[in-house]
Scaffold this motif. Structure first.
Motif, short mmCIF file in Angstrom:
data_model
loop_
_atom_site.label_atom_id
_atom_site.label_comp_id
_atom_site.label_asym_id
_atom_site.label_seq_id
_atom_site.Cartn_x
_atom_site.Cartn_y
_atom_site.Cartn_z
N PRO A 134 0.80 -1.23 0.00
CA PRO A 134 0.00 0.00 0.00
C PRO A 134 0.83 1.27 0.00
O PRO A 134 0.33 2.35 -0.31
CB PRO A 134 -0.82 -0.14 1.28
CG PRO A 134 -0.91 -1.60 1.52
CD PRO A 134 0.42 -2.15 1.06
N GLN A 137 4.97 0.87 -4.73
CA GLN A 137 4.58 0.15 -5.93
C GLN A 137 5.85 -0.18 -6.71
O GLN A 137 6.47 0.69 -7.31
CB GLN A 137 3.65 1.02 -6.79
CG GLN A 137 2.38 1.45 -6.08
CD GLN A 137 1.42 0.29 -5.93
OE1 GLN A 137 1.32 -0.57 -6.79
NE2 GLN A 137 0.68 0.27 -4.83
N THR A 179 3.05 4.39 -10.79
CA THR A 179 2.00 4.64 -9.81
C THR A 179 2.54 4.89 -8.41
O THR A 179 1.77 5.26 -7.51
CB THR A 179 1.04 3.45 -9.76
OG1 THR A 179 1.78 2.24 -9.52
CG2 THR A 179 0.31 3.30 -11.08
N THR A 181 4.35 6.68 -5.22
CA THR A 181 4.33 8.08 -4.78
C THR A 181 5.66 8.78 -5.01
O THR A 181 5.71 10.02 -5.06
CB THR A 181 3.98 8.16 -3.29
OG1 THR A 181 4.87 7.31 -2.54
CG2 THR A 181 2.55 7.69 -3.05
N ASP A 201 0.49 8.39 -7.15
CA ASP A 201 -0.14 8.54 -5.84
C ASP A 201 -0.69 7.22 -5.33
O ASP A 201 -1.67 7.18 -4.58
CB ASP A 201 -1.27 9.58 -5.89
CG ASP A 201 -2.35 9.21 -6.90
OD1 ASP A 201 -2.14 8.24 -7.65
OD2 ASP A 201 -3.39 9.88 -6.92
N ASN A 202 -0.04 6.10 -5.72
CA ASN A 202 -0.44 4.76 -5.30
C ASN A 202 -1.85 4.37 -5.76
O ASN A 202 -2.49 3.53 -5.14
CB ASN A 202 -0.34 4.61 -3.77
CG ASN A 202 1.09 4.38 -3.32
OD1 ASN A 202 1.99 4.20 -4.13
ND2 ASN A 202 1.31 4.41 -2.01
N THR A 203 -2.33 5.00 -6.80
CA THR A 203 -3.58 4.61 -7.44
C THR A 203 -3.27 4.18 -8.87
O THR A 203 -2.20 4.50 -9.40
CB THR A 203 -4.59 5.77 -7.45
OG1 THR A 203 -4.10 6.82 -8.29
CG2 THR A 203 -4.84 6.29 -6.04
N PRO A 204 -4.17 3.46 -9.53
CA PRO A 204 -3.89 3.01 -10.91
C PRO A 204 -3.79 4.15 -11.91
O PRO A 204 -3.33 3.93 -13.03
CB PRO A 204 -5.10 2.11 -11.23
CG PRO A 204 -5.63 1.68 -9.91
CD PRO A 204 -5.40 2.84 -9.00
N GLY A 244 -10.57 12.27 -13.33
CA GLY A 244 -10.96 11.45 -12.22
C GLY A 244 -12.22 11.95 -11.52
O GLY A 244 -12.79 13.00 -11.86
N ARG A 250 -5.94 12.94 -14.81
CA ARG A 250 -5.11 11.79 -14.54
C ARG A 250 -4.77 11.09 -15.86
O ARG A 250 -5.22 11.52 -16.93
CB ARG A 250 -5.81 10.81 -13.59
CG ARG A 250 -6.05 11.41 -12.19
CD ARG A 250 -6.83 10.46 -11.30
NE ARG A 250 -6.98 10.98 -9.95
CZ ARG A 250 -6.14 10.75 -8.96
NH1 ARG A 250 -5.08 9.97 -9.17
NH2 ARG A 250 -6.34 11.26 -7.77
N ARG A 252 -4.65 7.31 -17.80
CA ARG A 252 -4.88 5.87 -17.88
C ARG A 252 -3.67 5.26 -18.57
O ARG A 252 -3.45 5.46 -19.76
CB ARG A 252 -6.16 5.56 -18.65
CG ARG A 252 -6.41 4.06 -18.81
CD ARG A 252 -7.63 3.76 -19.67
NE ARG A 252 -8.86 4.06 -18.96
CZ ARG A 252 -9.65 5.08 -19.24
NH1 ARG A 252 -9.31 5.92 -20.24
NH2 ARG A 252 -10.76 5.31 -18.57
#
Length: 299
Positions: A134, A137, A179, A181, A201-204, A244, A250, A252
């Motif tokens: 978490p 990554q 992905t 941080t 930011d640790n999101t996909p 987003g 953001r 993809r």
């Protein structure tokens, strides 16, 4: 007294009936087993006379035999159904394996067909383990310093940019994903040409930060690496712009982060620095020293 008298007659009568029945069965057995033409004609006459009239008595037997045959047939069908279920499970397993092999083959073909700078060479490695968390990554590759891997080199799958090398061992190396941080890379949004920083930011879906003019950027625009600062080679596909839920722009990512099986490490070298002015730029003419003889003459 009457009951005792009935019991006295019932016992001998029962024995007499049993004896007559036993003698009849024995006689029938003997008659049926005697090999004689006269007895054979008697048997045939008996069968012709009495057996057809007993069709009603054979109906329950026929029904029972049919039920037994149906039950046996049902048991065979059940066994066949179970066998088909087992074969179906095996076929599903083979199908899943075939799909995974097809996806790996497609990625390898895409890696072979990707168009990069001719000066860029690469080393392909297998992802050993996903060591992400978490808070971090990253993945590990089975290539390291013995393969010439250097910190900071870009990594791609068959579709797009994945991350950069951050930590090199002799036979393994760590890849920090876009992905994470700690990931910050300069990018260009096409076709507007807006320069920005892609921030993990640790999101996909990493965030597009420090955008010059957000009004010129639309969802679906193509995002590539800019090459600014020498972090990554220029022109590597990163992904597409999306908006987003938090109304922030953001990206993809083009890379398939769900199945990172093979990664391609790009050997990028520092750009050659031009130190000379070149023949098209004339050198600056030397300035003449000030004339001091005029003052001495006047004196």
């Amino acid at each position: 007294m009457a009951r005792d008298r009935d019991e006295d007659y019932a016992g001998p009568l029962r024995r007499i009936v049993i004896a007559i029945l036993a003698l009849s069965l024995a006689a029938t057995f003997l008659v049926w087993r005697i090999d004689s033409p006269r007895v054979e004609r008697f048997r045939l006459a008996f069968i012709d006379r009495f057996v057809p009239t007993f069709d009603w008595a054979m109906v329950p037997v026929t029904k029972v035999l049919g039920m037994v045959e149906n039950f046996q047939s049902y048991a065979r069908i059940y066994e066949q159904n179970q066998e088909l279920r087992r074969e179906l499970q095996q076929m599903k397993a083979w199908k899943e394996a075939a799909v995974q092999l097809e996806q790996q083959n497609a990625k390898l073909l895409a890696q072979n067909q990707v168009r990069l700078d001719p000066k860029l060479t690469s080393v392909s490695g297998v992802v050993l383990v996903d060591s992400g968390s978490p808070f971090r990554q990253s993945v590990l590759l089975n290539v390291g310093s013995r393969d010439g891997i250097v910190d900071g080199w870009a990594t791609m799958d068959g579709l797009g940019l994945v991350g950069r090398i951050s930590g090199v061992g002799r036979s393994t190396s760590r890849v920090i994903l876009l992905t994470d941080t700690s990931s910050r890379i300069p990018v260009i949004v096409q076709p507007s040409g807006q320069r920005a920083i892609l921030t993990g930011d640790n999101t996909p879906f990493p965030v597009i930060s420090f955008l010059e003019n957000a009004d010129q950027v639309r969802p679906g625009d193509r995002v590539i690496s800019s090459g600014d600062g020498g972090v990554f080679p220029a022109g590597l596909l990163v992904g597409q712009v999306l908006q987003g839920h938090d109304r922030r722009l953001r990206v993809r990512l083009a890379a398939d982060y769900e199945r990172l099986d093979f990664l391609r490490v790009l050997r990028s070298h520092p750009a050659e620095q031009i130190r000379d002015a070149g023949p098209l730029i004339a050198p600056e003419a030397p300035r003449a020293p000030p004339d001091t003889t005029a003052g001495d003459t006047n004196g």
